[in-house]
Design a protein around this motif. Structure first.
Motif, PDB file in Angstrom:
ATOM      1  N   VAL A   1      -8.843 -39.719 -27.970  1.00  0.00           N
ATOM      2  CA  VAL A   1      -8.253 -41.061 -27.872  1.00  0.00           C
ATOM      3  C   VAL A   1      -8.994 -41.800 -26.765  1.00  0.00           C
ATOM      4  O   VAL A   1      -9.036 -41.332 -25.630  1.00  0.00           O
ATOM      5  N   ILE A   2      -9.631 -42.932 -27.109  1.00  0.00           N
ATOM      6  CA  ILE A   2     -10.351 -43.681 -26.078  1.00  0.00           C
ATOM      7  C   ILE A   2      -9.389 -44.586 -25.305  1.00  0.00           C
ATOM      8  O   ILE A   2      -8.195 -44.675 -25.614  1.00  0.00           O
ATOM      9  N   GLY A   3      -9.927 -45.293 -24.331  1.00  0.00           N
ATOM     10  CA  GLY A   3      -9.121 -46.192 -23.502  1.00  0.00           C
ATOM     11  C   GLY A   3      -8.832 -45.562 -22.148  1.00  0.00           C
ATOM     12  O   GLY A   3      -8.229 -44.485 -22.083  1.00  0.00           O
ATOM     13  N   HIS A   4      -9.345 -46.218 -21.091  1.00  0.00           N
ATOM     14  CA  HIS A   4      -9.064 -45.723 -19.738  1.00  0.00           C
ATOM     15  C   HIS A   4      -8.813 -46.873 -18.782  1.00  0.00           C
ATOM     16  O   HIS A   4      -8.739 -46.681 -17.595  1.00  0.00           O
ATOM     17  N   GLU A   5      -8.714 -48.090 -19.331  1.00  0.00           N
ATOM     18  CA  GLU A   5      -8.534 -49.284 -18.512  1.00  0.00           C
ATOM     19  C   GLU A   5      -7.235 -49.941 -18.964  1.00  0.00           C
ATOM     20  O   GLU A   5      -7.228 -50.938 -19.680  1.00  0.00           O
ATOM     21  N   GLY A   6      -6.111 -49.342 -18.560  1.00  0.00           N
ATOM     22  CA  GLY A   6      -4.851 -49.758 -19.146  1.00  0.00           C
ATOM     23  C   GLY A   6      -3.747 -50.076 -18.156  1.00  0.00           C
ATOM     24  O   GLY A   6      -3.802 -49.724 -16.974  1.00  0.00           O
ATOM     25  N   ALA A   7      -2.739 -50.753 -18.674  1.00  0.00           N
ATOM     26  CA  ALA A   7      -1.531 -51.040 -17.893  1.00  0.00           C
ATOM     27  C   ALA A   7      -0.345 -50.995 -18.844  1.00  0.00           C
ATOM     28  O   ALA A   7      -0.463 -51.296 -20.035  1.00  0.00           O
ATOM     29  N   GLY A   8       0.786 -50.582 -18.327  1.00  0.00           N
ATOM     30  CA  GLY A   8       1.962 -50.475 -19.179  1.00  0.00           C
ATOM     31  C   GLY A   8       3.226 -50.293 -18.360  1.00  0.00           C
ATOM     32  O   GLY A   8       3.258 -50.589 -17.159  1.00  0.00           O
ATOM     33  N   VAL A   9       4.248 -49.794 -19.014  1.00  0.00           N
ATOM     34  CA  VAL A   9       5.553 -49.623 -18.371  1.00  0.00           C
ATOM     35  C   VAL A   9       5.996 -48.170 -18.539  1.00  0.00           C
ATOM     36  O   VAL A   9       5.882 -47.613 -19.643  1.00  0.00           O
ATOM     37  N   VAL A  10       6.471 -47.563 -17.462  1.00  0.00           N
ATOM     38  CA  VAL A  10       6.922 -46.166 -17.509  1.00  0.00           C
ATOM     39  C   VAL A  10       8.145 -46.055 -18.430  1.00  0.00           C
ATOM     40  O   VAL A  10       9.139 -46.763 -18.258  1.00  0.00           O
ATOM     41  N   ALA A  11       8.018 -45.171 -19.418  1.00  0.00           N
ATOM     42  CA  ALA A  11       9.097 -45.010 -20.396  1.00  0.00           C
ATOM     43  C   ALA A  11       9.869 -43.706 -20.203  1.00  0.00           C
ATOM     44  O   ALA A  11      10.992 -43.563 -20.689  1.00  0.00           O
ATOM     45  N   GLU A  12       9.238 -42.734 -19.503  1.00  0.00           N
ATOM     46  CA  GLU A  12       9.884 -41.426 -19.302  1.00  0.00           C
ATOM     47  C   GLU A  12       9.180 -40.742 -18.141  1.00  0.00           C
ATOM     48  O   GLU A  12       7.970 -40.919 -17.960  1.00  0.00           O
ATOM     49  N   VAL A  13       9.943 -39.998 -17.350  1.00  0.00           N
ATOM     50  CA  VAL A  13       9.313 -39.280 -16.220  1.00  0.00           C
ATOM     51  C   VAL A  13       9.661 -37.798 -16.306  1.00  0.00           C
ATOM     52  O   VAL A  13      10.746 -37.407 -16.770  1.00  0.00           O
ATOM     53  N   GLY A  14       8.722 -36.962 -15.828  1.00  0.00           N
ATOM     54  CA  GLY A  14       8.962 -35.527 -15.777  1.00  0.00           C
ATOM     55  C   GLY A  14       9.988 -35.177 -14.703  1.00  0.00           C
ATOM     56  O   GLY A  14      10.315 -35.997 -13.836  1.00  0.00           O
ATOM     57  N   SER A  15      10.443 -33.932 -14.725  1.00  0.00           N
ATOM     58  CA  SER A  15      11.554 -33.512 -13.855  1.00  0.00           C
ATOM     59  C   SER A  15      11.226 -33.569 -12.366  1.00  0.00           C
ATOM     60  O   SER A  15      12.120 -33.699 -11.531  1.00  0.00           O
ATOM     61  N   ALA A  16       9.920 -33.496 -12.009  1.00  0.00           N
ATOM     62  CA  ALA A  16       9.554 -33.473 -10.585  1.00  0.00           C
ATOM     63  C   ALA A  16       9.000 -34.804 -10.085  1.00  0.00           C
ATOM     64  O   ALA A  16       8.568 -34.910  -8.937  1.00  0.00           O
ATOM     65  N   VAL A  17       9.022 -35.818 -10.947  1.00  0.00           N
ATOM     66  CA  VAL A  17       8.472 -37.117 -10.543  1.00  0.00           C
ATOM     67  C   VAL A  17       9.476 -37.862  -9.674  1.00  0.00           C
ATOM     68  O   VAL A  17      10.641 -38.030 -10.059  1.00  0.00           O
ATOM     69  N   THR A  18       9.049 -38.287  -8.495  1.00  0.00           N
ATOM     70  CA  THR A  18       9.941 -39.035  -7.595  1.00  0.00           C
ATOM     71  C   THR A  18       9.363 -40.397  -7.225  1.00  0.00           C
ATOM     72  O   THR A  18      10.091 -41.276  -6.773  1.00  0.00           O
ATOM     73  N   ARG A  19       8.072 -40.566  -7.380  1.00  0.00           N
ATOM     74  CA  ARG A  19       7.395 -41.788  -6.921  1.00  0.00           C
ATOM     75  C   ARG A  19       7.529 -42.932  -7.912  1.00  0.00           C
ATOM     76  O   ARG A  19       7.417 -44.102  -7.543  1.00  0.00           O
ATOM     77  N   LEU A  20       7.769 -42.605  -9.180  1.00  0.00           N
ATOM     78  CA  LEU A  20       7.876 -43.627 -10.217  1.00  0.00           C
ATOM     79  C   LEU A  20       9.178 -43.448 -10.979  1.00  0.00           C
ATOM     80  O   LEU A  20       9.749 -42.352 -11.008  1.00  0.00           O
ATOM     81  N   ALA A  21       9.636 -44.536 -11.600  1.00  0.00           N
ATOM     82  CA  ALA A  21      10.885 -44.483 -12.359  1.00  0.00           C
ATOM     83  C   ALA A  21      10.710 -45.225 -13.676  1.00  0.00           C
ATOM     84  O   ALA A  21       9.805 -46.056 -13.822  1.00  0.00           O
ATOM     85  N   VAL A  22      11.573 -44.924 -14.625  1.00  0.00           N
ATOM     86  CA  VAL A  22      11.543 -45.609 -15.913  1.00  0.00           C
ATOM     87  C   VAL A  22      11.678 -47.122 -15.679  1.00  0.00           C
ATOM     88  O   VAL A  22      12.526 -47.559 -14.896  1.00  0.00           O
ATOM     89  N   GLY A  23      10.818 -47.879 -16.332  1.00  0.00           N
ATOM     90  CA  GLY A  23      10.840 -49.334 -16.193  1.00  0.00           C
ATOM     91  C   GLY A  23       9.799 -49.882 -15.233  1.00  0.00           C
ATOM     92  O   GLY A  23       9.540 -51.092 -15.218  1.00  0.00           O
TER      93      GLY A  23
END
Ligand SMILES: [Zn+2]
Ligand SMILES: [Zn+2]
Length: 247
Positions: free
Chosen positions: A55-77
């Motif tokens: 899958v190509i594409g490395h210059e992207g921006a978006g919105v967090v839709a789901e986080v793993g169990s140990a993620v604390t720095r980012l949140a959904v949305g």
């Protein structure tokens, strides 16, 4: 979900593929925008050897839709800009200010289209793996990446513009500010005024360069370079004349 998948030299198509669930330090990002960088084109043409399918594409921006169990720095949305050159901030190289060589994110795995754990997060319906370019694979409806591969941005920023920070801006501005070490009063020449070169001009201007020469064969690009901070422009013909004068 749909993604642009390269399957061979100059062969690519929009495919329906599957995303694996985020692992502990992963996030799933719903993509809002993705630039088409020349590096993506190199994968398509085959001039940049990359394991396929990818899958190509490395210059992207978006919105967090789901986080793993140990993620604390980012949140959904959270709106995020993706970063194909993440750094952990903790290893010896990061501590020396050389995040590009971070040992937690070896470039070999990124070039192999893998995540830092050596696995993929994309697959076809039959379970066969699909690589993601630079570990990003963001020319797709969604992607799953390591949390350190995303930077939260102000919600007021238009993500269709912010996405180019993900490669063109950081590559060009970084070349001037970090790699080139431009300092106030310096004179700078930037050869090539495409997406990266124009941002090198902006980086040089931000770093305080007094004279910035833009060099390109395209008059249109040179005019654009002037609007972004270049005060002097030249083209191949002028350089040729100069080399005669100086010889
Ligand atoms: Zn790029
Ligand atoms: Zn590190």
């Amino acid at each position: 979900m749909k993604a642009v998948v390269v399957t061979g030299s100059n062969e690519f198509e929009v495919e329906e593929i599957e995303l694996l669930p985020p692992k502990a330090h992963d996030i799933r990002v719903k993509m809002k925008a993705c630039g088409l960088c020349m590096s993506d084109h190199h994968v398509i043409s085959g001039s940049m050897p990359t394991p396929l399918p990818c899958v190509i594409g490395h210059e992207g921006a978006g919105v967090v839709a789901e986080v793993g169990s140990a993620v604390t720095r980012l949140a959904v949305g959270d709106p995020v800009v993706l970063n194909f050159s993440p750094s952990c901030g903790k290893c010896a190289m990061c501590q020396r200010g050389l995040g590009l060589y971070c040992s937690s994110f070896p470039v070999e795995k990124q070039l192999a289209g893998l995540q830092p754990d050596g696995n993929v997060r994309h697959q076809r319906a039959d379970g066969s793996p699909v690589q993601s370019f630079f570990g990003m694979g963001c020319m797709a409806e969604e992607t799953v990446i390591h949390e350190d591969s995303a930077v939260k941005v102000d919600p007021s920023i238009d993500l269709t513009r912010a996405c180019v920070v993900s490669c063109g801006v950081m590559t060009g501005a970084g070349a001037a500010i970090n790699t080139g070490g431009v300092r106030p009063g310096d004179s700078v020449a930037v050869f090539g005024c495409g997406g990266v070169g124009l941002n090198a001009i902006q980086g040089a201007r931000i770093a305080g360069a007094t004279k910035i020469f833009a060099v390109d064969l395209s008059e249109q690009k040179l005019e654009l370079a002037k609007t972004l901070g270049a005060e002097y422009k030249t083209d191949k013909r002028h350089l040729f004349n100069q080399s005669i004068i100086h010889s």
